[in-house]
Design a protein around this motif. Structure first.
Motif, short mmCIF file in Angstrom:
data_model
loop_
_atom_site.label_atom_id
_atom_site.label_comp_id
_atom_site.label_asym_id
_atom_site.label_seq_id
_atom_site.Cartn_x
_atom_site.Cartn_y
_atom_site.Cartn_z
N ILE A 72 6.88 28.77 -15.49
CA ILE A 72 7.03 27.06 -15.75
C ILE A 72 5.41 26.79 -15.64
O ILE A 72 4.93 27.06 -14.44
N HIS A 73 5.18 26.02 -16.63
CA HIS A 73 3.66 25.71 -16.76
C HIS A 73 3.27 24.36 -16.93
O HIS A 73 2.01 24.11 -16.69
N THR A 74 4.36 23.55 -16.98
CA THR A 74 4.46 22.16 -17.35
C THR A 74 5.43 21.38 -16.35
O THR A 74 6.20 21.99 -15.81
N GLY A 75 5.11 20.11 -16.16
CA GLY A 75 6.05 19.39 -15.23
C GLY A 75 5.29 18.54 -14.26
O GLY A 75 3.99 18.77 -13.86
N GLN A 76 5.88 17.40 -13.68
CA GLN A 76 5.34 16.74 -12.93
C GLN A 76 5.76 17.15 -11.43
O GLN A 76 6.89 17.28 -11.33
N PHE A 77 4.86 17.18 -10.39
CA PHE A 77 5.15 17.70 -9.25
C PHE A 77 5.08 16.32 -8.27
O PHE A 77 4.09 15.68 -8.42
N ILE A 78 6.16 16.10 -7.31
CA ILE A 78 6.10 15.09 -6.42
C ILE A 78 6.69 15.50 -5.05
O ILE A 78 7.57 16.01 -4.93
N VAL A 79 5.60 15.06 -4.01
CA VAL A 79 6.05 15.67 -2.71
C VAL A 79 6.50 14.38 -2.07
O VAL A 79 6.11 13.10 -2.12
N LEU A 80 7.63 14.49 -1.30
CA LEU A 80 8.35 13.33 -0.54
C LEU A 80 8.13 13.55 0.85
O LEU A 80 8.29 14.62 1.27
N SER A 81 7.57 12.49 1.55
CA SER A 81 7.32 12.84 3.01
C SER A 81 8.21 11.49 3.55
O SER A 81 8.39 10.61 2.93
N TYR A 82 7.85 11.62 5.08
CA TYR A 82 8.46 10.45 5.69
C TYR A 82 7.75 9.27 5.62
O TYR A 82 6.62 9.12 5.86
N GLY A 83 8.62 8.35 5.19
CA GLY A 83 8.10 7.25 5.06
C GLY A 83 7.63 6.63 3.64
O GLY A 83 7.05 5.54 3.36
N SER A 84 7.35 7.80 2.82
CA SER A 84 6.58 7.50 1.59
C SER A 84 7.56 6.87 0.52
O SER A 84 8.82 6.93 0.50
N SER A 85 6.74 6.06 -0.41
CA SER A 85 7.45 5.46 -1.31
C SER A 85 7.97 6.30 -2.71
O SER A 85 7.07 6.92 -2.99
N PRO A 86 8.99 6.26 -3.09
CA PRO A 86 9.53 7.02 -4.20
C PRO A 86 9.10 6.44 -5.57
O PRO A 86 9.45 6.39 -6.66
N ALA A 87 7.53 5.72 -5.60
CA ALA A 87 7.21 4.99 -6.58
C ALA A 87 6.98 5.87 -7.90
O ALA A 87 7.29 5.34 -8.88
N ALA A 88 6.57 7.11 -7.75
CA ALA A 88 6.47 7.74 -9.09
C ALA A 88 7.70 8.41 -9.66
O ALA A 88 7.91 8.22 -10.84
N ILE A 89 8.90 8.41 -8.77
CA ILE A 89 10.08 8.55 -9.26
C ILE A 89 10.68 7.32 -9.96
O ILE A 89 10.95 7.34 -11.25
N ASP A 90 10.43 6.19 -9.39
CA ASP A 90 10.65 4.83 -9.96
C ASP A 90 10.07 4.57 -11.26
O ASP A 90 10.81 4.20 -12.34
N GLN A 91 8.95 5.15 -11.43
CA GLN A 91 8.24 4.83 -12.56
C GLN A 91 8.65 5.73 -13.82
O GLN A 91 9.15 5.35 -14.73
N ARG A 92 9.28 6.99 -13.40
CA ARG A 92 9.86 7.84 -14.75
C ARG A 92 11.15 7.14 -14.74
O ARG A 92 11.38 7.34 -16.18
N VAL A 93 12.06 6.80 -13.74
CA VAL A 93 13.25 6.08 -14.08
C VAL A 93 13.42 5.24 -15.02
O VAL A 93 14.09 4.73 -15.86
N ASN A 94 12.01 3.99 -14.75
CA ASN A 94 11.91 2.97 -15.51
C ASN A 94 11.55 3.28 -16.92
O ASN A 94 11.45 2.59 -17.82
#
Length: 452
Positions: free
Chosen positions: A244-266
């Protein structure tokens, strides 16, 4: 050319997108033209539509391992406390009702608007009897959650050796094929290599589609930005070992905003449009590349079988004539100016209906093979219908093996439909570029649509 009956599904789609998405509205009209062509060829019933081959909802799916990361994320993101079956493929659909309701898998199989429409047929093909046990594998859950309004979420079951089989593998592959966005939780790669191999192979095969987001869940701890980048980079290196060489990586931590996922969902409305147009173009090309080819091969086989049987019959008749010649000299009668033509005429009168009977009997056998072949190719078009339309009186008697409708006129119609689809893709590209001149990423999208 008289207009055929337009599917109610297509009519509803045109109304749905009339005010919100002109590209998809025009796509529905191209589907209608494709339907008319397939109806004329006997490939489609008048009340059916090729538009049912794909879901017109934007689709998000989730993949994860045995840890609770995936389910906990869904609960946080949707703002509800879901209690879904972890061993089933669960479709989450928005409802304005406050109560969450769970419906059986048969509800998904019967509704052409949902992503598992008629999946029981495909299941039955690989596992006899399992097509009647849809409720074992599927469920539909309605949820009052704003983030999934006008969208569908498919939560796939955890990988478990005791529940994995041919059916779950087929369903998981189906989900990956139809999804516009796939959230892959990295605990998936902690599972047994043998279990995860099929899923990884599917991801690798589709990785260039840019639909995969790899979610690294550390929601129990607080992480600084640089630490999150290091963790993502480490996982990126690790996944290269899986191919697997492509794809977006998102790290979820305590209190972090899921903004990157929201952007993709939108962005899903845009991704959904490209998926539908891709399905439309493939359906059009399949008429030449798959359907005509399969039916022509069936016609050749039918002709060969029918002619072989007639040769056997003719050989038997010739033997009888030769025997009669030895016994009584009947061949002289064939050269008689009066009796000879009468004998030839009587032979034609007898052999022609016999040839028709033989041909129609062999046609039934070939049609049974075509039905099986249609299932193997996972086609909704009725190959046997086109084959049957190609069995007119003169086509049976003459050495014609080209399917009815495979001509210059329909070739022009097919090319015109392909060009219309390309124009729609270009219009979608233009719509995107005109609305975004601020150097945003290619995954941003224009305002979403209100869906049925």
């Amino acid at each position: 050319m008289a207009d055929k009956t337009v599917s109610k599904h297509l009519i509803n789609l045109e109304k749905q997108f009339a005010a919100t998405d002109p590209v998809l509205q025009k796509a529905a009209k191209v589907f209608q033209e494709l339907d008319q062509l397939e109806q004329e060829l006997g490939l489609l019933d008048n009340d059916e539509t090729t538009a049912r081959k794909t879901s017109w909802w934007p689709i998000i799916s989730t993949l994860g391992g045995y840890s609770p990361a995936k389910s906990e994320f869904l609960n946080r993101y949707l703002g509800v406390d879901l209690h879904t079956a972890r061993h089933k493929f669960t479709v989450l659909q928005y409802t304005p009702q406050t109560n969450t309701v769970t419906l059986p898998g048969t509800a998904l199989d019967a509704d052409h608007r949902l992503p598992f429409y008629q999946i029981g047929r495909d299941i039955e093909l690989i596992a006899s009897g399992e097509g009647n046990r849809l409720n074992t594998y599927l469920e539909l859950v309605t949820v009052n959650s704003a983030p999934i309004k006008n969208k569908l979420v498919i939560d796939t079951p955890v990988l478990n050796r005791s529940t994995e089989n041919q059916v779950t593998s087929l369903l998981r592959q189906h989900v990956l094929d139809i999804s516009d966005l796939v959230l892959v939780f990295t605990d998936l790669f902690e599972a047994d290599n043998e279990l995860v191999s099929d899923v990884v192979s599917s991801i690798v095969a589709q990785q260039d589609s840019n639909k995969f987001v790899f979610v690294i869940d550390h929601s129990e701890i607080t992480l600084e930005a640089h630490k999150s980048l290091e963790i993502a980079a480490a996982w990126q290196r690790r996944l290269t070992e899986f191919g697997i060489h492509t794809g977006q990586f998102i790290v979820l931590s305590y209190g972090s905003s899921p903004a990157a996922i929201d952007q993709r969902v939108n962005n899903l409305n845009n991704d959904r449009s490209y998926r539908i147009l891709g399905t439309l173009e493939k359906s059009i090309r399949n008429i030449d590349d798959v359907i005509f080819q399969e039916v022509e091969e069936a016609l050749v086989l039918w002709k060969e079988r029918s002619n072989a049987v007639m040769l056997v019959i003719m050989g038997f008749i010739i033997m009888l004539v030769l025997f009669a010649e030895v016994a009584g000299g009947v061949l002289d009668l064939l050269f008689d100016p009066i009796i000879g033509p009468v004998v030839i005429l009587v032979s034609i009168v007898i052999l022609t209906p016999l040839h028709l009977i033989v041909s129609r009997f062999n046609a039934k056998l070939v049609i049974n093979q075509l039905i099986k072949r249609q299932k193997q190719l996972n086609l909704s078009e009725d190959l046997a219908g086109l084959f049957a339309k190609s069995l007119s009186f003169w086509r049976i008697l003459l050495p014609i093996t080209t399917p009815v409708g495979k001509n210059k006129k329909n070739r022009k119609r097919i090319n015109a439909l392909i060009e219309q689809t390309k124009d729609l893709i270009q219009a979608l590209n233009d719509q995107f570029s005109h609305q975004y001149q601020d150097f945003r990423t290619p995954f941003d999208t224009f305002p979403g649509n209100d869906e049925f």
